[in-house]
Design a protein around this motif. Structure first.
Motif, PDB file in Angstrom:
ATOM      1  N   ARG A 148       8.446   7.885 -15.008  1.00 30.56           N
ATOM      2  CA  ARG A 148       7.503   7.648 -16.103  1.00 30.56           C
ATOM      3  C   ARG A 148       6.149   8.294 -15.789  1.00 30.56           C
ATOM      4  N   GLU A 149       5.757   8.152 -14.506  1.00 27.53           N
ATOM      5  CA  GLU A 149       4.485   8.730 -14.055  1.00 27.53           C
ATOM      6  C   GLU A 149       4.505  10.247 -14.283  1.00 27.53           C
ATOM      7  N   ALA A 150       5.652  10.876 -13.976  1.00 26.48           N
ATOM      8  CA  ALA A 150       5.790  12.328 -14.131  1.00 26.48           C
ATOM      9  C   ALA A 150       5.661  12.720 -15.593  1.00 26.48           C
ATOM     10  N   VAL A 194       3.751  14.828  -8.003  1.00 22.53           N
ATOM     11  CA  VAL A 194       2.323  14.565  -8.120  1.00 22.53           C
ATOM     12  C   VAL A 194       2.111  13.072  -8.357  1.00 22.53           C
ATOM     13  N   HIS A 195       1.267  12.493  -7.516  1.00 21.32           N
ATOM     14  CA  HIS A 195       0.986  11.059  -7.615  1.00 21.32           C
ATOM     15  C   HIS A 195      -0.427  10.842  -8.151  1.00 21.32           C
ATOM     16  N   HIS A 196      -0.553   9.871  -9.040  1.00 14.63           N
ATOM     17  CA  HIS A 196      -1.854   9.532  -9.616  1.00 14.63           C
ATOM     18  C   HIS A 196      -2.511   8.452  -8.756  1.00 14.63           C
ATOM     19  N   LYS A 197      -3.574   8.840  -8.040  1.00 14.29           N
ATOM     20  CA  LYS A 197      -4.171   7.929  -7.047  1.00 14.29           C
ATOM     21  C   LYS A 197      -4.841   6.700  -7.653  1.00 14.29           C
ATOM     22  N   LYS A 198      -5.319   6.838  -8.910  1.00 14.14           N
ATOM     23  CA  LYS A 198      -6.034   5.698  -9.507  1.00 14.14           C
ATOM     24  C   LYS A 198      -5.077   4.693 -10.139  1.00 14.14           C
ATOM     25  N   GLN A 199      -3.806   5.042 -10.143  1.00 11.93           N
ATOM     26  CA  GLN A 199      -2.820   4.154 -10.741  1.00 11.93           C
ATOM     27  C   GLN A 199      -2.439   3.098  -9.719  1.00 11.93           C
ATOM     28  N   LEU A 200      -2.822   1.867  -9.996  1.00  8.87           N
ATOM     29  CA  LEU A 200      -2.553   0.798  -9.049  1.00  8.87           C
ATOM     30  C   LEU A 200      -1.126   0.286  -9.229  1.00  8.87           C
ATOM     31  N   CYS A 221       7.826  10.122   0.326  1.00  6.27           N
ATOM     32  CA  CYS A 221       6.503   9.515   0.468  1.00  6.27           C
ATOM     33  C   CYS A 221       6.093   8.839  -0.835  1.00  6.27           C
ATOM     34  N   HIS A 222       6.464   9.476  -1.970  1.00  7.94           N
ATOM     35  CA  HIS A 222       6.089   8.904  -3.263  1.00  7.94           C
ATOM     36  C   HIS A 222       6.751   7.532  -3.462  1.00  7.94           C
ATOM     37  N   ALA A 223       8.018   7.447  -3.087  1.00  9.23           N
ATOM     38  CA  ALA A 223       8.727   6.163  -3.213  1.00  9.23           C
ATOM     39  C   ALA A 223       8.093   5.123  -2.292  1.00  9.23           C
ATOM     40  N   ILE A 225       4.963   5.056  -1.276  1.00  7.76           N
ATOM     41  CA  ILE A 225       3.656   4.699  -1.846  1.00  7.76           C
ATOM     42  C   ILE A 225       3.803   3.590  -2.886  1.00  7.76           C
ATOM     43  N   HIS A 226       4.901   3.661  -3.662  1.00  4.16           N
ATOM     44  CA  HIS A 226       5.124   2.657  -4.714  1.00  4.16           C
ATOM     45  C   HIS A 226       6.105   1.569  -4.271  1.00  4.16           C
ATOM     46  N   THR A 227       6.185   1.306  -2.974  1.00  2.00           N
ATOM     47  CA  THR A 227       7.070   0.255  -2.462  1.00  2.00           C
ATOM     48  C   THR A 227       6.866  -1.035  -3.231  1.00  2.00           C
TER      49      THR A 227
HETATM   50 ZN   LIG Z   1       2.776   7.752  -7.927  1.00  2.00          ZN
END
Ligand SMILES: [Zn+2]
Ligand SMILES: [Zn+2]
Length: 259
Positions: A148-150, A194-200, A221-223, A225-227
């Protein structure tokens, strides 16, 4: 469920789903400790549920021996009405008491057996498999969330910035530092996202306004990050984790190839 656990002397709290925040009233804590004494128990376990998490076993059972040393009088916070309480957060499997340094890793207490659950039938292995289920189920959610982020990032306004940050990355993941441009003559670059850093939380995706909002990371790493789908791990923190993990790794792939 809450009443039953409290009857057994447990301290049950509900943490905020997004931030992991919750409070413990020192009087309640004292009551639970006394209740335990009356029952011949050492002390209450802290049971942290998350509000509306939708997962039946999404609770941490923090043993008394772990929580008791954290609840000190000097970490009590005075409220506007003059009463005192402890402010705590449990996010990314880390327990933190405000006005106190550091945190306690509590991952191993996720989905643990509750005092209300008999340990004769069911047993530890069932709990362990439920724990794995909980983790896998949320992992599926993570993969969906990243997709969804993508999609959000490919919208016209963000797309140019997204392309730019990928170009600037030089094919290197900002999490693990692997240079994907060196593999398969560049075809491995597709592992970068690409990861959105401000997305909590994984569910929301704020508008991208500048390059600094974005980070280029590999799929793994992306997965990671969103553990926790509700609270992303900062990229810098993951980089530190990688550094630490590497310095303590004994096994090296180099030795495999020499054999
Ligand atoms: Zn992300
Ligand atoms: Zn990576």
């Amino acid at each position: 469920m809450k009443e039953k656990l409290e009857e057994l002397g447990e301290c049950v709290v509900l943490a905020n789903l997004e931030t992991g925040w919750f409070a413990i009233n020192p009087n309640t804590w004292k009551k639970r400790v006394e209740r335990c004494k009356g029952l011949g128990r050492t002390g209450p376990n802290l049971i942290v549920y998350r509000t509306r998490s939708g997962e039946e076993r999404d609770h941490h059972v923090v043993p008394y021996g772990v929580i008791a040393p954290l609840l000190l009088t000097d970490s009590l916070k005075q409220q506007k009405n003059g009463t005192y309480r402890w402010n705590l957060t449990l996010a990314n499997d880390r327990l933190h008491v405000s006005h106190r340094q550091g945190y306690e890793p509590v991952e191993k207490y996720l989905a643990s057996r509750l005092a209300t659950e008999a340990d004769d039938h069911g047993g530890a292995s069932d709990i362990a498999s439920e724990l794995v289920n909980l983790r896998t189920r949320s992992f599926e959610g993570i993969v969906e969330g990243i997709a969804r982020e993508a999609i959000v990032l490919s919208r016209t306004r963000s797309a140019a910035l997204r392309r730019e940050v990928l170009n600037l990355s030089g094919g290197i993941c900002e999490g693990c530092g692997v240079n994907f441009s060196l593999l398969l003559h560049g075809r491995a670059l597709r592992a970068l996202q690409v990861h959105h850093k401000k997305q909590l939380a994984l569910r929301e995706t704020p508008e991208v306004t500048e390059l600094a909002d974005l980070a280029v990371v590999c799929a793994n790493c992306h997965a990671i990050i969103h553990t926790d789908p509700k609270a992303a791990i900062p990229v810098e923190e993951l980089r530190k984790e990688w550094k630490q993990a590497r310095s303590s790794t004994v096994r090296s792939f180099d030795s495999d190839t020499q054999a």
